[in-house]
Design an enzyme around this catalytic site. Structure first.
Site, mmCIF file in Angstrom:
data_model
loop_
_atom_site.group_PDB
_atom_site.id
_atom_site.type_symbol
_atom_site.label_atom_id
_atom_site.label_comp_id
_atom_site.label_asym_id
_atom_site.label_seq_id
_atom_site.Cartn_x
_atom_site.Cartn_y
_atom_site.Cartn_z
ATOM 1 N N ASN A 1 -0.489 4.485 6.810
ATOM 2 C CA ASN A 1 -1.404 3.456 6.301
ATOM 3 C C ASN A 1 -2.539 3.176 7.286
ATOM 4 O O ASN A 1 -3.199 2.136 7.208
ATOM 5 C CB ASN A 1 -0.688 2.132 6.018
ATOM 6 C CG ASN A 1 0.130 2.116 4.731
ATOM 7 O OD1 ASN A 1 0.250 1.096 4.079
ATOM 8 N ND2 ASN A 1 0.715 3.229 4.360
ATOM 9 N N PRO B 1 4.012 -4.517 7.041
ATOM 10 C CA PRO B 1 2.683 -4.638 6.462
ATOM 11 C C PRO B 1 2.214 -3.452 5.616
ATOM 12 O O PRO B 1 1.115 -3.508 5.075
ATOM 13 C CB PRO B 1 1.799 -4.740 7.710
ATOM 14 C CG PRO B 1 2.492 -3.848 8.706
ATOM 15 C CD PRO B 1 3.973 -3.983 8.411
ATOM 16 N N THR B 2 3.017 -2.371 5.516
ATOM 17 C CA THR B 2 2.501 -1.170 4.851
ATOM 18 C C THR B 2 2.711 -1.234 3.343
ATOM 19 O O THR B 2 3.530 -1.996 2.840
ATOM 20 C CB THR B 2 3.196 0.102 5.376
ATOM 21 O OG1 THR B 2 4.583 0.044 5.020
ATOM 22 C CG2 THR B 2 3.055 0.238 6.873
ATOM 23 N N CYS B 3 1.961 -0.360 2.635
ATOM 24 C CA CYS B 3 2.067 -0.285 1.176
ATOM 25 C C CYS B 3 3.211 0.640 0.792
ATOM 26 O O CYS B 3 3.014 1.646 0.114
ATOM 27 C CB CYS B 3 0.770 0.242 0.580
ATOM 28 S SG CYS B 3 -0.616 -0.825 0.894
ATOM 29 N N ASP B 4 4.396 0.333 1.268
ATOM 30 C CA ASP B 4 5.566 1.139 0.942
ATOM 31 C C ASP B 4 6.714 0.175 0.713
ATOM 32 O O ASP B 4 6.995 -0.659 1.576
ATOM 33 C CB ASP B 4 5.890 2.094 2.103
ATOM 34 C CG ASP B 4 6.949 3.111 1.721
ATOM 35 O OD1 ASP B 4 7.967 2.706 1.119
ATOM 36 O OD2 ASP B 4 6.757 4.296 2.014
#
Ligand SMILES: *Cc1c(COP(=O)(O)O)cnc(C)c1O
Length: 409
Positions: free
Chosen positions: A399, A355-358
């Site tokens: 995050n 789910p992270t922005c990576d």
């Protein structure tokens, strides 16, 4: 200095010549419909907020007892880093387990739970001098090294301690190889073990680790023979080594095919006898994954299902846990977890992501994974055999997501 292990007397009779049945396979394109233990099923059904890891302590206990049954003469040191939950350490301590620690913080944790210092080994070969001195002052007496500089630190800050030299290992056939970073070659091990005696330390043996999640029992055989040859050479210098530490590596149940556990145990103990003869050194084991992985399940929720273009058949399935939330061992798709959903319709292939922005937070892209076509956002999904190297790998707040919650049942 004597080690405080009780030798129950060597009796390796009954280790028969081996017939290892063919491995059992899991197929990622099939739904895993097997049940978990009733305790885990009941807990999952109560739907606590996801993601979380639930551990069935009774399962950890049965793995420990199985290991003890299969290796009746070995000293078992649980590698705390696999899962440092206090409940697990307390349970294993009550069963008589010893512990292998990787840092002074794991030392403090074990001591705070009442583990007796002589039951601890400091197996990390990379230690600060202050941490060696601290562990020694606390009563830890078994230390590992794989370099001259580390050995000199031990001579100075842990005078008289029992030391073991770690050998290089290939990590072949292991899903999570530990090669190169640890160990030294045989020639260096020979010199350093002799030197350890000159430094006033007590050399007790060598240690090696054939790579974590080692699925091939034969991988323990060659290092065993190399160690035995080294022991014979050292004996000619009047140095007798009483122990051999074969580290961890014993596998858990992921996608990969596994032999029955007795096959690993028998292959290893037969190799010990073949290499050393009828009076081998005492065996020390440092299992991490084997004891705790299969006892755990992560329950996760599907946050998003998406396609990257019209007509693109492959679904991207985003979970509420990813590489930074505890699934770090999906790095390079090394560890291939089994998944379980609660839908049983026809399956279609997926790419699984966290789910992270990576953009590194993708779990499986190359490995073929399939999930039911009627899977929906909000569905729960179980990631099986996740009791090892998950909660201890979760980031503190990447995050803003909190570390993985653990429930020991
Ligand atoms: C991590 C580690 C272990 C445990 O390995 P598993 O493959 O989880 O059994 C054992 N010994 C040492 C020194 C380790 O670093």
């Amino acid at each position: 200095m004597q080690t405080s292990y009780v030798n129950s007397g060597l009796d390796y009779e009954g280790i028969s010549s081996l017939v290892c049945a063919p491995p059992l396979c899991h197929d990622a394109s099939q739904a895993d419909t097997r049940s978990l233990t009733p305790k885990l099923e009941e807990f999952l059904a109560s739907r606590p907020e996801t993601p979380f890891l639930a551990i069935d302590l009774a399962h950890v206990q049965s793995k420990y007892l199985e290991l003890q049954r299969e290796f009746p003469h070995a000293a078992i040191h649980y590698a705390v880093k696999a899962n440092p939950s206090p409940e697990i350490i307390q349970l294993l301590a009550a069963l008589g387990s010893r512990f292998d620690i990787a840092s002074r913080y794991e030392l403090d944790l074990c001591l705070s739970l009442g583990v007796s210092p002589p039951w601890l080994s400091y197996g990390n070969t990379v230690k600060k001098a202050v941490d060696i001195a601290y562990a020694f002052a606390c009563g830890v007496r078994i230390f590992s090294f794989d370099s001259e500089a580390e050995l000199e630190k031990l001579g100075r800050y842990a005078p008289g301690a029992d030391v073991q030299c770690r050998l290089l290992s290939q990590g072949k056939s292991a899903d999570w190889p530990l090669s190169k970073k640890f160990g030294c070659d045989l020639e260096m091990a020979y010199a350093l073990l002799l030197k350890s005696r000159d430094l006033g330390l007590n050399p007790i043996g060598v240690t090696f680790h054939v790579g974590s999640q080692q699925t091939d029992p034969q991988q323990w055989v060659e290092p065993m023979h190399q160690a035995a040859e080294l022991y014979r050479q050292l004996e000619r210098q009047n140095l007798e080594l009483a122990w051999i530490n074969i580290g961890g590596g014993l596998p858990a149940t992921y996608q990969a095919a596994l032999f029955p556990f007795s096959c690993y145990a028998q292959t290893i103990q037969q190799a010990l006898l073949d290499a050393f003869g009828p009076t081998p050194p005492q065996l020390m084991l440092e299992p991490g994954r084997f004891l705790v992985a299969d006892a755990g399940v992560i329950q996760s929720e599907i946050v998003l299902i998406a396609h990257k273009s019209r007509g693109d058949l492959r679904r991207w399935v985003y979970l509420d846990i990813g590489k930074f939330g505890g699934l770090a061992e999906t790095m390079d798709e090394c560890i291939k977890y089994r998944l379980r959903t609660h839908r049983f319709g026809p399956m279609g292939s997926v790419i699984l992501a966290g789910p992270t922005c990576d953009s590194a937070d993708v779990l499986y892209e190359k490995t073929p994974y399939a999930l039911p076509l009627d899977l929906a956002i909000g569905d729960r999904i179980e990631i099986l055999s996740t009791g090892a190297y998950t909660s201890s790998y979760a980031s503190v707040g990447f995050n803003g997501f909190p570390p993985l919650r653990t429930y020991c049942l």
